[in-house]
Design an enzyme around this catalytic site. Sequence first.
Site, PDB file in Angstrom:
ATOM      1  N   HIS A 182      11.801 -15.673 -46.341  1.00  0.00           N
ATOM      2  CA  HIS A 182      10.665 -15.899 -47.239  1.00  0.00           C
ATOM      3  C   HIS A 182       9.453 -16.755 -46.809  1.00  0.00           C
ATOM      4  O   HIS A 182      10.036 -17.803 -46.056  1.00  0.00           O
ATOM      5  CB  HIS A 182      11.094 -16.108 -48.759  1.00  0.00           C
ATOM      6  CG  HIS A 182      12.040 -17.262 -48.954  1.00  0.00           C
ATOM      7  ND1 HIS A 182      11.274 -18.558 -49.106  1.00  0.00           N
ATOM      8  CD2 HIS A 182      13.038 -17.617 -48.700  1.00  0.00           C
ATOM      9  CE1 HIS A 182      12.011 -19.695 -49.110  1.00  0.00           C
ATOM     10  NE2 HIS A 182      13.101 -19.019 -48.794  1.00  0.00           N
ATOM     11  N   ASP A 183       8.440 -16.410 -46.933  1.00  0.00           N
ATOM     12  CA  ASP A 183       7.185 -17.477 -46.927  1.00  0.00           C
ATOM     13  C   ASP A 183       6.952 -17.727 -45.110  1.00  0.00           C
ATOM     14  O   ASP A 183       6.208 -18.770 -45.182  1.00  0.00           O
ATOM     15  CB  ASP A 183       7.262 -18.584 -47.502  1.00  0.00           C
ATOM     16  CG  ASP A 183       7.711 -18.232 -49.097  1.00  0.00           C
ATOM     17  OD1 ASP A 183       6.789 -17.618 -49.719  1.00  0.00           O
ATOM     18  OD2 ASP A 183       8.586 -18.529 -49.800  1.00  0.00           O
ATOM     19  N   GLY A 200      13.464 -20.274 -44.470  1.00  0.00           N
ATOM     20  CA  GLY A 200      11.981 -20.140 -45.298  1.00  0.00           C
ATOM     21  C   GLY A 200      11.026 -20.955 -44.745  1.00  0.00           C
ATOM     22  O   GLY A 200      11.262 -22.173 -44.548  1.00  0.00           O
TER      23      GLY A 200
END
Length: 336
Positions: A182-183, A200
């Site tokens: 994520h991200d 992440g």
Amino acid sequence: MNSLLKIRRPIGSFYLQRFSSLLTYASNEKRHEASSLENPNFIHSSAIVHPNALIGQGVSIGPFCTVGSSARLGNGCQLYPGSHIFGNTELGERCVLMTGAVVGDDLPGLTVLGNNNIIGHHAVVGVKCQDMKYKPGDECFLDIGDNNEIREHASIHRSSKPSDRTIIGNNNLIMGSCHIAHDCKIGNNNIFANNTLLAGHVIAEDYTHTAGAIVVHQFCHIGSFSFIGGGSVVSQDVPKYAMVAGERAELRGLNLEGLRRHGFTATELRSLRMAYRKIFMSVDANSVGIEERLTELEQDKELGQVPVVCSMVQSLRDSFAENRRGICKFRHWSGS
């Protein structure tokens, strides 16, 4: 002997129908590739395509595929048998989903793929993140650019919060079993070898190259034109143009071969080598801090005017800024 040649149990009609169906699909697929004008769309009878899905021209959807109600497929997309598109998902033109690929998820938010992307066999792209901070019901996002090849069993997750997004640029090769969490922010023209695992919020700039089975700690930055050796565990930033390796990755010099392949001149390479020595191999490195060495390099009448040297210095300074993790460890040069 003749009894060995006999089929003791007749082949079920289900398998005959399925085999016939696949042969029909293969024949229609060849005709579809030969001329999309003659056969603008092909949707196999066993595919489940929601009537609200928006399908462009020249799209081929093979057997046992699923296309959700909020999906949008650009012109010329191909879905091979058993691939699936879920949730609010946009595919640009000429994207290809190989067998078993899954793109999108039934979550608030959006997954966007640009043009000419290939999603490999059983790759999973644009699904919910593995971050405990994610709150069910929050919007989450994934943006992928153009001309990316994402190989078999890779996984790429959406963002962990509505204010952020996972981003992948253009012309990246993401090999089998890689994971982009994520991200993350991935630039352009990167090569991630098999089992490259990015936690992440990792940022990889442009033209980075990883060898196989490497791990990158969350919030680390990987500078442009850098190289990470196989089996490395990266827990701090990788400076621009650098090469790192090791169970706790350490600086091992400049990525000279990669720089040559990308067209850096002999003068630029010579300047980078001189700058690297001044920063990391100075005989008085133990008595002078890295900040002082960077300042001296910037004030050098020759090296301080070379653009690639200035870029490397800025990359190092950025890594020591607030909320950054610093750079990978380097061995002090004793001069003996």
